[in-house]
Design a protein around this motif. Structure first.
Motif: not given
Length: 157
Positions: A23-30, A32-34, A57-71
């Motif tokens: 998955x490629x994380x683009x501005x439009x995805x960010x 959308x998830x925001x 895809x969503x995991x990459x978004x969370x990582x981008x947002x700085x969320x460390x505790x993701x599964x």
């Protein structure tokens, strides 16, 4: 947590029509998830998030947002080859009930997310899943579930 023979047969056929790619994380995805997750759920980077039906895809978004505790949990073993290296350590191949059964009772999540997953469960298993997920939520946690809009022109795809 190993897939059954039926699951293995299903996923060997499933891969013939499901074209996975990293998955490629683009501005439009960010954006959308925001709009559909981050702001409505008042999420902050210091929370824990479980994604069910994870394709990365969503995991990459969370990582981008700085969320460390993701599964992220998905039952399709083919996805392991497409999860981005930044979040691969946070990805688990398992049937969700097996995963939840082996989860320590003190391992609770602030947010549990299912994008286009709940409709794959029949009514009985869907209810059982939601009840089980409620037991893994921290106080003031929430479950976010998106299901297809069947009145949409693309709803039956």
């Amino acid at each position: 947590m190993k897939p059954t023979a039926v699951d293995q047969n299903y996923y060997s056929v499933y891969q013939t029509f499901k074209a996975y790619k990293e998955p490629e994380l683009k501005k439009k995805h960010i954006k959308y998830y925001d709009r559909h997750f981050w702001f409505p759920t008042e999420t902050k980077p210091d929370i824990s998030v479980l994604e069910i039906g994870c394709i990365g895809h969503f995991l990459r978004y969370l990582h981008f947002k700085g969320v460390a505790q993701i599964t992220g949990v998905d039952r399709d073993p083919a996805l392991e080859n497409f999860i981005h290296p930044d979040v691969k350590a946070h990805f688990v191949v398992a049937e969700i009930f097996d995963y939840l059964d082996f989860l320590p009772s003190d391992n609770l999540f602030d947010r549990i997310v299912m994008f286009d997953v709940l409709e794959h469960f029949d009514r009985r298993d869907g209810k059982r899943l939601l009840q089980r997920l409620a037991q893994t939520l921290k106080k003031n946690g929430c479950i976010v579930a998106q299901v297809p809009n069947m009145s949409s022109p693309w709803g039956s795809q």
